[in-house]
Scaffold this motif. Structure first.
Motif, short mmCIF file in Angstrom:
data_model
loop_
_atom_site.label_atom_id
_atom_site.label_comp_id
_atom_site.label_asym_id
_atom_site.label_seq_id
_atom_site.Cartn_x
_atom_site.Cartn_y
_atom_site.Cartn_z
N LYS A 79 59.75 64.11 50.83
CA LYS A 79 59.03 65.34 51.16
C LYS A 79 59.63 66.54 50.44
O LYS A 79 58.92 67.44 50.01
CB LYS A 79 59.00 65.55 52.68
CG LYS A 79 58.03 64.56 53.32
CD LYS A 79 58.04 64.61 54.83
CE LYS A 79 57.08 63.54 55.37
NZ LYS A 79 57.23 63.33 56.79
N VAL A 80 60.95 66.54 50.29
CA VAL A 80 61.60 67.64 49.58
C VAL A 80 61.51 67.42 48.07
O VAL A 80 61.18 68.33 47.31
CB VAL A 80 63.09 67.76 50.00
CG1 VAL A 80 63.79 68.84 49.18
CG2 VAL A 80 63.20 68.08 51.48
N ALA A 81 61.80 66.20 47.65
CA ALA A 81 61.91 65.91 46.23
C ALA A 81 60.59 66.08 45.47
O ALA A 81 60.59 66.51 44.33
CB ALA A 81 62.43 64.49 46.03
N ARG A 82 59.49 65.75 46.11
CA ARG A 82 58.22 65.80 45.38
C ARG A 82 57.86 67.21 44.97
O ARG A 82 57.18 67.42 43.97
CB ARG A 82 57.10 65.14 46.17
CG ARG A 82 56.60 65.92 47.37
CD ARG A 82 55.37 65.27 47.94
NE ARG A 82 54.33 65.14 46.91
CZ ARG A 82 53.26 64.35 46.98
NH1 ARG A 82 53.11 63.59 48.05
NH2 ARG A 82 52.37 64.31 46.03
N ALA A 83 58.33 68.19 45.73
CA ALA A 83 58.06 69.58 45.39
C ALA A 83 58.66 69.92 44.02
O ALA A 83 58.11 70.71 43.27
CB ALA A 83 58.63 70.50 46.46
N GLY A 84 59.78 69.29 43.72
CA GLY A 84 60.44 69.55 42.45
C GLY A 84 59.82 68.78 41.29
O GLY A 84 60.24 68.91 40.15
N LEU A 85 58.85 67.95 41.62
CA LEU A 85 58.26 67.08 40.60
C LEU A 85 56.89 67.53 40.14
O LEU A 85 56.25 66.87 39.34
CB LEU A 85 58.14 65.65 41.13
CG LEU A 85 59.43 64.85 41.24
CD1 LEU A 85 59.12 63.50 41.87
CD2 LEU A 85 60.08 64.66 39.89
N VAL A 86 56.44 68.68 40.62
CA VAL A 86 55.08 69.11 40.29
C VAL A 86 54.87 69.19 38.78
O VAL A 86 53.79 68.90 38.28
CB VAL A 86 54.69 70.46 40.96
CG1 VAL A 86 54.36 70.24 42.41
CG2 VAL A 86 55.78 71.49 40.79
N THR A 87 55.92 69.53 38.09
CA THR A 87 55.78 69.65 36.64
C THR A 87 55.59 68.30 35.96
O THR A 87 55.19 68.22 34.81
CB THR A 87 57.03 70.31 36.01
OG1 THR A 87 58.18 69.60 36.46
CG2 THR A 87 57.15 71.76 36.42
N LEU A 88 55.91 67.24 36.66
CA LEU A 88 55.78 65.91 36.06
C LEU A 88 54.35 65.39 36.11
O LEU A 88 54.06 64.31 35.62
CB LEU A 88 56.70 64.91 36.77
CG LEU A 88 58.21 65.11 36.56
CD1 LEU A 88 58.98 64.09 37.38
CD2 LEU A 88 58.57 65.00 35.10
N GLY A 89 53.48 66.13 36.74
CA GLY A 89 52.10 65.68 36.83
C GLY A 89 51.81 65.15 38.22
O GLY A 89 52.67 65.14 39.09
N GLU A 90 50.61 64.69 38.39
CA GLU A 90 50.18 64.27 39.71
C GLU A 90 50.81 62.94 40.11
O GLU A 90 50.86 62.01 39.32
CB GLU A 90 48.66 64.13 39.71
CG GLU A 90 48.06 64.29 41.08
CD GLU A 90 46.56 64.07 41.05
OE1 GLU A 90 46.01 63.72 42.10
OE2 GLU A 90 45.95 64.21 39.96
N ILE A 91 51.29 62.89 41.34
CA ILE A 91 51.85 61.65 41.84
C ILE A 91 50.74 60.94 42.63
O ILE A 91 50.42 61.31 43.75
CB ILE A 91 53.07 61.92 42.76
CG1 ILE A 91 54.16 62.69 42.02
CG2 ILE A 91 53.61 60.61 43.32
CD1 ILE A 91 54.90 61.93 40.94
#
Ligand SMILES: [Zn+2]
Length: 194
Positions: free
Chosen positions: A139-151
């Motif tokens: 839940k926390v980590a995915r916020a930092g991944l927005v730049t990687l594209g859609e999960i």
């Protein structure tokens, strides 16, 4: 797109070196009680590497507090071991990824290739689909991944995000390092540290 693991002994040695760094960080922090941490590794027989790992390469690095009355175990995060699973973390991720993607590989094919039976592979998929997304880590980590594209699907999107931007060894290391907070006992409940 499929991503394979680098199939060399040096890749696993490289991952072990990353684990040693993670262990050293944990050792320096010491025990919360103030005691120092002493080496208390435990032997494992990880499967899935596709090559013979030495006894040292198979160790789960761990520590024990030296203070009487505490003696707590402290197990640092790992890029090689995912929780209590017998298979190496990279294999759990890779096989689960191969079951997704544009043209999922058949369970039987994966089972033969990696030696994991169908129910094991099914359990891994349940882990990624149902348990992993519920973790505070994710839940926390995915916020930092927005730049990687859609999960869209786990772990496929994660693997794709890391592997499509880096050479294989580096991409796998970065992905495994990213996931390492979930590898400690109780780690599925812990939060991202940075
Ligand atoms: Zn202690």
């Amino acid at each position: 797109m499929y991503h394979e693991l680098p199939r060399t002994a040096s890749f696993w040695s490289f991952l072990l070196a990353v684990d040693e760094d993670l262990a050293e960080e944990a050792r320096k922090q010491g025990c919360p009680c103030g005691g120092s941490l002493h080496c208390a590794n435990y032997p494992r027989k990880p499967r899935g590497a596709g090559l013979e790992l030495t006894e040292f390469q198979s160790l789960r690095l761990s520590f024990c507090c030296d203070r009487d009355g505490c003696r707590k175990r402290a197990t640092p995060p790992s890029v090689r071991f995912l929780g209590r699973k017998v298979y190496l973390g990279a294999i759990v991720i890779l096989v689960s990824t191969m079951r997704q993607g544009p043209t999922p590989r058949r369970v039987r094919e994966l089972s033969i290739r990696f030696g994991a039976d169908e129910s094991t592979i099914a359990r891994w998929q349940i882990f990624w689909r149902e348990h992993f997304p519920q973790t505070p880590f994710w839940k926390v980590a995915r916020a930092g991944l927005v730049t990687l594209g859609e999960i869209k699907s786990l772990p496929y999107s994660l693997v794709d995000a890391f592997l499509s931007r880096h050479p294989p060894s580096e991409g796998w290391m970065l992905l495994l390092r990213f996931l390492s907070p979930i590898t400690v006992p109780g780690g599925l409940q812990i939060k991202v540290s940075q």
